[in-house]
Design an enzyme around this catalytic site. Structure first.
Site, short mmCIF file in Angstrom:
data_model
loop_
_atom_site.label_atom_id
_atom_site.label_comp_id
_atom_site.label_asym_id
_atom_site.label_seq_id
_atom_site.Cartn_x
_atom_site.Cartn_y
_atom_site.Cartn_z
N THR A 90 -4.73 12.84 1.41
CA THR A 90 -3.44 13.44 1.74
C THR A 90 -2.71 12.50 2.70
OG1 THR A 90 -4.21 14.50 3.76
CG2 THR A 90 -4.50 15.73 1.72
N GLU A 117 -11.89 2.47 4.08
CA GLU A 117 -11.45 1.22 3.45
C GLU A 117 -10.01 1.29 2.97
OE1 GLU A 117 -11.30 -2.03 3.24
OE2 GLU A 117 -13.42 -2.15 2.70
N VAL A 173 -6.37 0.49 4.97
CA VAL A 173 -5.77 -0.83 5.22
C VAL A 173 -5.99 -1.70 3.99
CG1 VAL A 173 -5.77 -2.87 6.70
CG2 VAL A 173 -6.35 -0.64 7.67
N LEU A 176 -8.59 -3.64 -1.11
CA LEU A 176 -9.13 -4.94 -0.65
C LEU A 176 -10.27 -4.72 0.34
CD1 LEU A 176 -5.88 -7.01 0.10
CD2 LEU A 176 -7.36 -7.11 -1.94
N GLY A 226 8.61 2.61 -7.13
CA GLY A 226 7.56 3.47 -6.56
C GLY A 226 6.74 2.78 -5.50
N GLU A 244 7.03 4.74 0.60
CA GLU A 244 6.65 6.09 1.00
C GLU A 244 7.78 7.01 0.53
OE1 GLU A 244 3.89 6.99 3.39
OE2 GLU A 244 3.18 5.07 2.62
N ASP A 257 4.28 2.59 9.28
CA ASP A 257 3.11 2.60 8.42
C ASP A 257 2.19 1.41 8.73
OD1 ASP A 257 1.77 3.77 6.11
OD2 ASP A 257 2.28 1.86 5.14
N LYS A 269 -1.82 1.10 10.43
CA LYS A 269 -2.91 0.28 9.91
C LYS A 269 -3.45 -0.63 11.00
CE LYS A 269 -0.99 0.34 5.26
NZ LYS A 269 -0.33 -0.41 4.21
#
Ligand code: ADP
Ligand code: ASP
Ligand code: MG
Length: 838
Positions: free
Chosen positions: A577, A628, A631, A635, A686, A689, A700, A704
């Site tokens: 979420t 994982e 961030v 990757l 797309g 956010e 954002d 991270k």
């Protein structure tokens, strides 16, 4: 026509109100089938009779008659309260009481209690109860007669613990009861008692009415036995010892036999012997709650979701050990030991022999310990004097604890878990034994520690949780918080790769719970692929989970609480979420034994106290918290970090471009596209956010960077982080068209910045940089030929500089945004946990 045997325990016929309830149950049953009723003495009566017998045996007539008066009064009270005063029952009770009085007086004169006299005295309790119950049942218009089993249930003459005579008892029971059944009567039979070959009254041992019921059922080839007691069936442990014990729905005959043998008082030890060969099911139900489902014991083998179904204990045991270096070579010692004990009628409750053959250890009831010691020392006198046996040692005050379940045979590692659980509570194991059937593991502990040992095993095997009814040894259960694009993509990945996971990890992941903001759905045995696909479609069509069939409204925490009331397999809570509300859910999940995976940055990037509470809770409960996908999507950023830290490297800096959206915008700016048009394009593709401003202000990326700082330990203090944004925060919340219009104001200044950078051989990148105690986030000029400079489009990149990777830092680079790679990152975390927990 169907024939059932219903047995009522002492507490079920304890007082007038109970007796009335039982009469009602009998009346209802008698309408549906032919019926034999077996009754115990009313609660407490057998204990009083035992005290009466002891007093009489000691010559204390006055005391014996005093006790008798209590018994008389308690039965007379029930007669009055049931309004049976006019019936013949009062006279019958008076006659029985009078007889008892004479027997007690005679015994008191002799001043010694013969075993056969004791049995005759004890038997009176059931005789009284049968008469009372028969009268109560008759008062409801059912034709019923009290029947004394010491006129027809043939036993041997081991007073106190008599056993039915094989072959004989069946015939005499049938001969005695069949005619009344054929007349349409309901025989109300005394439990607990029988008749010795010379016609004396015997008893079958304390709690023996259960056995009376199954003996009668077997003799009459009944369809079913119901044992009515004061609890909702057979529990996973004695509910008095383990308050969170649960009723077990079904047990195999052998499991029930093992449980009662190892102390589950709810069923007499030998209850299952008569019925198991005939496969007559035995139900245990609660007279206080006749609607409760109860337990059925039958021939089915249903290990369910756990190899261990119950934990039981017997107290008041003694351990006898026979030790000696000389024993190994001497054949037949074990045999002589058991023969000697059998000679004195001593029952051995547990045997364990070390593989070295230099000791034999066995458990006997404590009251027989002296006799066992004397008998063994006599038997082994010669061996002791020759020094082949060093000693026969007896330790009193021992309890036997047993973990029982047929599923144990197929499940490796059960014994290891038993010992680990006991060791974790510092409980000392004195001896162990595993039945060759692998149906139980039993061990001896100090008697005072038995309740604690039972609780430890009950908790270890999660018997406080509901059985999902399905073998979970090879499952991995996922509780999904969030049913947006990532959640659905994850479900797709899990479905597609089922076979691969099993091959690789020997586990099959399955989703058992799904929550969205409207509510949640739970399937203890996992959603079927069909249902998952249906849910994907309905959500994509905009329907919330709460609008579906059996969904419950409520938050993720409730979902976790409900789901973990079941015995799940390696449960993992997965947060996909964007919600602020997750930390509480995580805490609940850890408490309930779940690991956790999050793609949601908020729980970890939130205030420091929340972050610390979460990591601390995970550590305290020895659960995993993996992140994982927070961030760089899929990757291996966290993975790399973990690898560096776990190999003892020291991280100096972590920096890079952590936003696919901003990366895309930077590339478009370099290509000469105006900023506002580039944002419009990103929205269309797309990449952003829901509110693009969250990307454009750098919020954002800042989250991270904070997660990186905290998880790497580089920057885990409270330092507030104000990202340097590309646009003003005040733009947040604007409708898209007006936002795009406002963004035009940035077109020219940003284009100028890009041009300036190019002149000095650099490019503009939105960079996050984490160093010791410091986090920076903002647009920076970087050399064109640096890793960041060469980055293109939505790709992410992160550069780790550490002691080992100092002159040439370690770079992780690749697609770092998008639904599919994020879902892949989440999946990677799930599989990491699977690898650890398999
Ligand atoms: P009754 O008088 O009906 O024969 P008992 O007192 O002999 O009843 O047996 C029922 C009691 O057994 C319960 O009240 C409970 O305290 C005890 N008990 C011990 N172990 C278990 C178990 N595993 N499941 C249910 N009850 C148990
Ligand atoms: N009344 C007997 C006892 O208390 C037998 C039984 O209840 O099963 O042991
Ligand atoms: Mg009982």
């Amino acid at each position: 026509m169907r024939l059932e045997v219903h047995k009522f325990g002492g507490t079920s016929v304890g007082d007038a109100a109970r007796m009335r309830g039982v009469a009602e149950i009998v009346e209802n049953a008698a309408r549906a089938t032919r019926l034999v009723v077996v009754t115990s003495a009313t609660a407490g009566t057998t204990d009083r009779l035992a005290a009466l017998a002891a007093a009489a045996g000691n010559g204390d007539r006055a005391r014996a008659l005093e006790i008798l008066d209590t018994i008389r009064a308690s039965h007379a009270r029930v007669v009055d309260e049931l309004g049976l005063g006019d019936s013949s029952v009062r006279a019958e009770i008076d006659r029985l009481v009078e007889e008892l009085g004479e027997l007690a007086s005679a015994t008191a004169i002799v001043g010694a209690l013969a075993p056969r006299t004791r049995d005759r005295i004890l038997a009176a309790g059931e005789k009284l109860a049968a008469r009372l119950l028969a009268a109560a049942v008759r008062a409801r218009g059912v034709i019923a007669t009290a029947r004394d089993a010491d006129t027809f249930l043939e036993t041997d003459d081991r007073f106190g613990e008599a056993a039915a005579l094989p072959g004989v008892a069946e015939r005499t029971i049938d001969a005695a009861l069949r005619p009344s059944l054929e007349r349409g009567e309901v025989p109300i039979v005394t439990g607990f008692i029988g008749r010795s070959p010379d016609g004396a009254t015997t008893v079958l041992g304390r709690g023996g009415s259960d056995l009376s019921a199954t003996l009668i059922a077997a003799a009459l080839r009944a369809d079913e036995v119901t044992i009515w007691t004061d609890v909702d069936g057979v529990y996973s442990a004695d509910p008095g010892v383990v308050p969170e014990a649960r009723p077990i729905r079904q047990l195999n005959f052998r499991e029930a036999a093992e449980m009662s043998y190892y102390g589950a008082k709810v069923l007499h030890q030998r209850t299952m012997i008569p019925v198991s060969a005939l496969s007559i099911p035995v139900r245990t139900r609660n007279t206080f709650d006749p609607a409760a489902e109860g337990t059925v014991v039958d021939g089915r083998v249903t290990p369910g979701s756990h190899p261990v179904k119950a934990v039981t204990a017997v107290r008041a045991q003694a351990l006898v050990s026979i030790e000696g270096r000389g024993m190994a070579g001497v054949p037949g010692i074990a045999e002589r030991v058991f023969r000697a004990l059998a000679r004195r009628g001593i029952s051995v409750t547990m045997i364990s022999q070390s593989s070295s053959e230099s000791s034999i250890c066995l458990a006997v009831p404590e009251e027989q310990a002296d006799a066992a010691e004397t008998e063994l020392k006599r038997e082994l006198r010669a061996d002791l004097s020759r020094g082949e046996i060093d000693e026969v040692a007896v330790r009193r005050g021992v309890g036997l604890v047993a973990a029982v379940g047929l599923g144990m045979a197929q499940t490796p590692g059960v014994a290891a878990r038993v010992f680990a659980a006991l060791a974790a509570r510092r409980l000392n194991v004195l001896a162990i034994a595993q039945g060759s059937s692998e149906l139980n593991i039993s061990l001896a502990v100090d008697e005072a520690e038995t309740p604690e040992a039972v609780r430890a095993l009950h908790a270890e095997f999660e018997l406080d949780r509901l059985d999902t009814g399905e073998d979970t040894t090879r499952r991995l259960d996922i509780l999904l918080l969030g049913w947006g694009k990532i959640g659905r993509a994850l479900a797709g990945l899990l479905l597609d790769r089922d076979a691969h996971f099993f091959e690789r990890f020997g586990l099959t992941p399955r989703i058992v719970a799904i929550a969205d903001s409207s509510g949640w759905l739970f399937r203890p045995n996992g959603f079927s692929p069909e249902e998952l696909r249906r849910l994907v479609v309905s959500k994509a069509e905009g329907r919330a989970l709460a609008s579906l069939g059996d969904a419950r409204t409520g938050g993720g925490t409730e979902m976790v609480r409900h789901a973990t009331s079941y015995r799940l397999a390696r449960p993992i809570l997965v947060d996909v979420t964007g919600s602020d509300a997750s930390p509480a859910t995580f805490l609940e999940a850890f408490r309930a034994g779940c690991d956790a995976v999050t793609a949601n940055k908020k729980p970890l990037a939130h205030d420091l106290a929340t972050f610390r509470a979460l990591t601390e809770a995970a550590r305290a409960t020895r659960r995993r918290l993996r992140a994982e996908a927070t961030v760089g999507a899929g990757l291996p950023v966290m993975d790399t970090l973990e690898m560096l830290l776990s190999t003892g490297d020291r991280l100096l800096a972590a920096e890079g471009c952590l936003s696919g959206t901003l990366g895309f915008l930077m590339t478009r700016l370099e290509e000469g596209e105006p900023f506002s048009r580039a944002v419009a394009e990103a929205v269309r593709l797309g990449y952003t956010e829901p509110d693009p401003v969250a990307d454009l202000t750098g919020q954002d990326v800042a989250r991270k960077a904070v997660i990186l700082g905290r998880l790497s330990g580089l920057a885990d203090s409270e330092a507030p982080l104000v990202p340097e944004g590309l646009v003003d925060e005040a733009l947040a919340g604007l409708p898209l068209p007006s936002l795009l219009e406002k963004l035009q104001a940035y077109d020219r200044p940003l284009a100028a910045r890009v041009a300036r950078a190019r002149e000095s051989g650099a490019v503009l990148r939105y960079v996050a940089r984490v160093t010791e105690g410091r986090i920076e986030v903002g647009p920076r000029e970087v050399p064109l030929d640096s890793p960041a400079g060469r980055l293109h489009g939505t790709d992410n990149m992160i550069v780790f500089t550490s002691e080992r990777y100092r002159s040439r830092p370690l770079v992780v680079m690749g697609p770092g945004a998008g639904v599919d790679v994020t879902a892949m990152g989440v999946l990677g975390d799930i599989l990491r946990i699977a690898a650890e927990r398999r």
